[in-house]
Design a protein around this motif. Structure first.
Motif, PDB file in Angstrom:
ATOM      1  N   GLY A 113       2.066   6.358  -7.165  1.00  0.00           N
ATOM      2  CA  GLY A 113       2.081   5.076  -7.856  1.00  0.00           C
ATOM      3  C   GLY A 113       1.346   5.165  -9.179  1.00  0.00           C
ATOM      4  O   GLY A 113       0.615   6.119  -9.432  1.00  0.00           O
ATOM      5  N   ASP A 114       1.547   4.173 -10.002  1.00  0.00           N
ATOM      6  CA  ASP A 114       0.900   4.115 -11.306  1.00  0.00           C
ATOM      7  C   ASP A 114      -0.514   3.558 -11.161  1.00  0.00           C
ATOM      8  O   ASP A 114      -0.808   2.808 -10.234  1.00  0.00           O
ATOM      9  N   VAL A 174      -2.049   6.462  -0.371  1.00  0.00           N
ATOM     10  CA  VAL A 174      -1.672   5.168  -0.937  1.00  0.00           C
ATOM     11  C   VAL A 174      -0.321   5.320  -1.613  1.00  0.00           C
ATOM     12  O   VAL A 174      -0.110   6.240  -2.396  1.00  0.00           O
ATOM     13  N   GLU A 175       0.606   4.391  -1.281  1.00  0.00           N
ATOM     14  CA  GLU A 175       1.909   4.330  -1.938  1.00  0.00           C
ATOM     15  C   GLU A 175       2.015   2.973  -2.600  1.00  0.00           C
ATOM     16  O   GLU A 175       2.170   1.966  -1.918  1.00  0.00           O
ATOM     17  N   GLY A 176       1.881   2.956  -3.919  1.00  0.00           N
ATOM     18  CA  GLY A 176       1.962   1.714  -4.670  1.00  0.00           C
ATOM     19  C   GLY A 176       0.990   1.748  -5.829  1.00  0.00           C
ATOM     20  O   GLY A 176       0.118   2.609  -5.902  1.00  0.00           O
ATOM     21  N   GLU A 197       0.506  -2.889  -3.443  1.00  0.00           N
ATOM     22  CA  GLU A 197      -0.335  -2.945  -4.635  1.00  0.00           C
ATOM     23  C   GLU A 197      -1.793  -3.159  -4.248  1.00  0.00           C
ATOM     24  O   GLU A 197      -2.102  -3.960  -3.369  1.00  0.00           O
ATOM     25  N   ILE A 198      -2.691  -2.427  -4.928  1.00  0.00           N
ATOM     26  CA  ILE A 198      -4.128  -2.608  -4.765  1.00  0.00           C
ATOM     27  C   ILE A 198      -4.684  -3.034  -6.112  1.00  0.00           C
ATOM     28  O   ILE A 198      -4.397  -2.404  -7.130  1.00  0.00           O
ATOM     29  N   SER A 199      -5.488  -4.101  -6.124  1.00  0.00           N
ATOM     30  CA  SER A 199      -6.117  -4.532  -7.378  1.00  0.00           C
ATOM     31  C   SER A 199      -7.525  -5.018  -7.083  1.00  0.00           C
ATOM     32  O   SER A 199      -7.828  -5.473  -5.983  1.00  0.00           O
ATOM     33  N   GLY A 200      -8.399  -4.890  -8.096  1.00  0.00           N
ATOM     34  CA  GLY A 200      -9.772  -5.341  -7.941  1.00  0.00           C
ATOM     35  C   GLY A 200     -10.606  -4.978  -9.146  1.00  0.00           C
ATOM     36  O   GLY A 200     -10.104  -4.427 -10.131  1.00  0.00           O
TER      37      GLY A 200
END
Length: 80
Positions: free
Chosen positions: A62-63, A41-43, A28-31
């Motif tokens: 990913g979404d 990117v997978e996630g 997961e990537i968040s920011g």
């Protein structure tokens, strides 16, 4: 059409995170900033106020939840 990191002006470069071509990220990537993906990117990606740019060599599985999404590459997932 999205810009590559080199095409962004200096103010945008400091505000834009990137996943360069040749890199692969799983998870997961968040920011709150903008994100340029030229790699893979997978996630899920969550950018509360940010813009997600998928470059021509970018690939995302990913979404996505972001303020704005620009796709020039390949995305498999839901965009919100």
């Amino acid at each position: 059409m999205s810009k590559t990191y080199d095409e962004l002006n200096p103010a945008e470069q400091f505000r834009t995170a990137s996943v360069a071509a040749g890199f692969r990220i799983r998870g997961e990537i968040s920011g709150n900033e903008d994100l340029l993906v030229d790699g893979s990117v997978e996630g899920p990606i969550y950018l509360a106020e940010g813009q997600l740019m998928i470059g021509t060599s970018g690939r995302l599985i990913g979404d996505v939840e972001a303020h704005e999404v620009i796709v020039a590459g390949n995305v498999k997932g839901n965009l919100n």
